[in-house]
Design a protein around this motif. Structure first.
Motif, PDB file in Angstrom:
ATOM      1  N   ARG A   3       2.473   6.843   5.265  1.00 47.60           N
ATOM      2  CA  ARG A   3       3.880   6.226   5.238  1.00 47.60           C
ATOM      3  C   ARG A   3       3.586   4.588   5.761  1.00 47.60           C
ATOM      4  NH1 ARG A   3       8.809   9.453   6.669  1.00 47.60           N
ATOM      5  NH2 ARG A   3       7.674  11.431   6.803  1.00 47.60           N
ATOM      6  N   ASN A  37       1.971  11.251  -4.932  1.00 46.28           N
ATOM      7  CA  ASN A  37       1.795  10.072  -4.149  1.00 46.28           C
ATOM      8  C   ASN A  37       1.419   8.864  -4.921  1.00 46.28           C
ATOM      9  OD1 ASN A  37       0.769  12.557  -2.164  1.00 46.28           O
ATOM     10  ND2 ASN A  37       1.559  10.795  -0.919  1.00 46.28           N
ATOM     11  N   TRP A  68      10.294   7.126  -0.182  1.00 48.58           N
ATOM     12  CA  TRP A  68       9.164   7.909   0.320  1.00 48.58           C
ATOM     13  C   TRP A  68       9.035   9.401  -0.148  1.00 48.58           C
ATOM     14  CZ3 TRP A  68       4.504   7.383   1.596  1.00 48.58           C
ATOM     15  CH2 TRP A  68       3.528   8.020   2.358  1.00 48.58           C
ATOM     16  N   PHE A  92      10.908   4.813   8.844  1.00 46.85           N
ATOM     17  CA  PHE A  92      11.231   6.128   7.973  1.00 46.85           C
ATOM     18  C   PHE A  92      11.444   7.234   8.969  1.00 46.85           C
ATOM     19  CE2 PHE A  92       8.046   3.620   5.706  1.00 46.85           C
ATOM     20  CZ  PHE A  92       8.674   3.278   4.537  1.00 46.85           C
ATOM     21  N   LEU A 100       3.294   1.995   3.032  1.00 45.29           N
ATOM     22  CA  LEU A 100       4.445   1.589   2.342  1.00 45.29           C
ATOM     23  C   LEU A 100       5.287   0.535   2.949  1.00 45.29           C
ATOM     24  CD1 LEU A 100       6.133   2.092  -0.315  1.00 45.29           C
ATOM     25  CD2 LEU A 100       7.405   4.023   0.909  1.00 45.29           C
ATOM     26  N   GLU A 101       5.383   1.154   4.482  1.00 45.76           N
ATOM     27  CA  GLU A 101       5.971   0.185   5.329  1.00 45.76           C
ATOM     28  C   GLU A 101       5.585  -1.155   5.287  1.00 45.76           C
ATOM     29  OE1 GLU A 101       6.733  -0.332  10.286  1.00 45.76           O
ATOM     30  OE2 GLU A 101       5.878   1.547   9.443  1.00 45.76           O
ATOM     31  N   THR A 131      11.419  14.688   4.901  1.00 46.37           N
ATOM     32  CA  THR A 131      11.622  14.002   3.800  1.00 46.37           C
ATOM     33  C   THR A 131      12.806  14.844   2.793  1.00 46.37           C
ATOM     34  OG1 THR A 131       9.735  15.490   2.787  1.00 46.37           O
ATOM     35  CG2 THR A 131       9.201  13.131   3.310  1.00 46.37           C
ATOM     36  N   TYR A 133      14.821   3.899   1.908  1.00 44.31           N
ATOM     37  CA  TYR A 133      13.508   4.145   2.394  1.00 44.31           C
ATOM     38  C   TYR A 133      13.226   5.742   2.266  1.00 44.31           C
ATOM     39  CZ  TYR A 133      13.494  -0.376   4.610  1.00 44.31           C
ATOM     40  OH  TYR A 133      13.625  -1.782   4.882  1.00 44.31           O
TER      41      TYR A 133
END
Length: 507
Positions: free
Chosen positions: A141, A80, A72, A37, A144-145, A41, A68
């Motif tokens: 992060r 979140n 995110w 990522f 999510l990865e 953002t 991605y």
């Protein structure tokens, strides 16, 4: 005269092209030697612009198409919260039929808890009883990865990203949404040209004759069929949809009201706020489909002897928040589990595809339900989004409104497109008068239009057909409706099979 519409307020199109090559990769793709990522953002405006761009290019938007960074960014800007749909393949949505659903869910929960370093109570805030999905809180992060690398994830989506909330860091609907939410409590004096009085003293809306609905009543009135309406609820102040539901020529049927909406800006809040319509829209839609035929001097519904089940699933018609989307999912699964329900009508939607609603629609469809959804209604940019979600799904029958006349033209606020299946006449030539329906209050009526009323009308026609042929399947009913429409057997590029001749459909 005030008209209420199902409105999906569409924002101006600002194309966003500053996306890296990494953003266009598919989730789970290996990026050895590179950070998965980018550290920065996207702003809400940039996310929305990218959604608009993809919608224009592909005709719809799914979060998997954004990449991605966009995913995110939307998670961060959506409290979140994340919805995870899991399963061995794309069709593994039903937890009752899934062979490995429990095993997959346990593995995913372990990954999340290990990465987030929190308790299960704080991280996993909703697990569905019928579908292979759960709602979680992700603040890292790396979490999510790790999830994106998992093989048995059908989708990962922001659970509370609000496209229509254009002001950064504002967690509630702004005036640009609430003013175009499809809600309204007004009533109107119905012009005598807009209805015909039939026994015992009921008013038949002018457009019913455009579809030969009164002629169809000689063969069927919807008796024995139950229609489920997913909307904003049913007003307790409209007794014709309550204690007087069985009156006059309407008898032997039932009306039930349920509420699955949580009135809170926080996704983790619980506690449904009841079945009562606090918007007005749901009452109008239920009225169009099933209002009684009696001596009250008010508009009658298409299937005036059909039973009705309503769900308050959202606060308004714009499904742009966690509780709206969760409520719709719960309504569809509940109606799917109800063996008495044959038909589901929903006149709400979004320009963004929502995984949990997709699962709910597919679940109800797998139970044999005939599902009608509004093709879309807007105050502006009518053709921007084409057919909105979930009407765009193959499991849904998409309906829109057209103007009176022999030349097909969408009503002023209605969407059109290749995924439309049927049309209903919604506007008079030159006057824009919509359809008279019951109002929110007793002894009152109003004009309502758009693809909303078109959808509820079509659901009522389907009830007439099914009541005439109670042993038929969903597909047989739908085929008969197609065969009784303007363009059969060749679909029109923008208006599907066209206007339905209800009398022909029940003969």
């Amino acid at each position: 005269m005030k008209k209420n519409y199902v409105v999906v307020a569409l924002l101006s199109v600002v194309l966003f092209s500053a996306c890296s090559k990494d953003e266009d990769r598919n989730p789970g793709e290996n990026q050895s030697g590179q950070e998965l990522f980018r550290k920065d953002t996207l702003s809400k405006a940039a996310i929305n612009s990218r959604i608009d761009q993809i919608s224009n290019e592909k005709g719809s938007f799914h979060w998997k198409d954004g990449g991605y960074q966009m995913l995110w960014s939307a998670i961060i800007r959506g409290n979140n919260t994340v919805t995870i749909g899991y399963g061995v393949n794309a069709d593994d949505f039903d937890s009752h039929k899934s062979g490995k659903g429990s095993e997959i869910k346990a593995r995913l929960k372990n990954i999340i808890l290990e990465s987030e370093k929190g308790s299960e109570k704080d991280v996993i805030f909703k697990e569905d009883n019928d579908l292979n999905l759960m709602d979680v809180v992700i603040k890292k992060r790396e979490t999510l990865e790790a999830l994106l690398k998992e093989q048995h994830i059908r989708y990962i989506e922001p659970a509370d990203y609000r496209y229509f909330d254009t002001v950064e860091a504002r967690p509630v609907y702004g005036p640009e949404v609430s003013s175009s939410s499809g809600c309204g409590f007004s009533s109107a004096t119905i012009a005598t040209a807009d209805y015909t009085t039939v026994t015992p003293n009921a008013r038949v809306p002018w457009n019913f004759y455009k579809h030969n609905i009164p002629g169809a009543w000689n063969y069927s009135t919807g008796s024995g069929i139950t229609i489920g309406v997913v909307d904003t609820g049913l007003s307790p102040q409209q007794s014709l949809m309550g204690t007087s539901f069985n009156s006059g020529a309407s008898s032997g049927r039932t009306v039930q009201r349920f509420g699955v909406y949580v009135d809170s800006i926080w996704p983790w809040s619980s506690g449904f706020d009841g079945p009562d319509d606090q918007c007005g829209h749901g009452t109008s839609m239920a009225s169009v489909a099933t209002a009684p035929r009696n001596n009250s001097g008010l508009p009658v519904g298409v299937a005036y002897n059909a039973s009705l089940i309503t769900y308050r699933a959202a606060s308004n018609v714009v499904l742009d928040g966690y509780h709206e989307q969760e409520g719709v999912k719960l309504a569809f699964t509940a109606l799917g589990n109800n063996n008495n329900v044959k038909i589901i009508s929903m006149s709400m939607g979004h320009i963004i595809s929502v995984g949990k609603i997709e699962d709910g629609v597919k679940y109800a469809y797998s139970k044999g339900k005939l599902i009608f959804c509004a093709g879309g209604t807007s105050t502006s940019f009518t053709n921007f989004a084409g057919v909105i979600f979930p009407a765009s799904m193959s499991e849904a029958v998409a309906v829109t409104g057209v103007k009176e006349g022999t030349t097909f033209q969408e009503c002023d606020v209605c969407h059109k497109g290749g995924k439309i299946d049927f049309t209903i006449v919604m506007e008079r030539a030159g006057t824009n008068n919509n359809v008279p329906v019951l109002s929110y209050y007793n002894n009152a009526a109003n004009y309502v239009g758009g693809s909303s009323v078109a959808t509820a009308t079509t659901a009522g026609i389907a009830a007439l057909v099914w009541a005439k042929n109670p042993g038929w399947t969903r597909d047989q009913v739908l085929t008969k409706m197609k065969q009784s429409s303007t363009f059969y057997p060749t679909k029109n590029a923008d208006f599907g099979h066209g206007n339905i001749n209800a009398q022909l459909a029940v003969q």
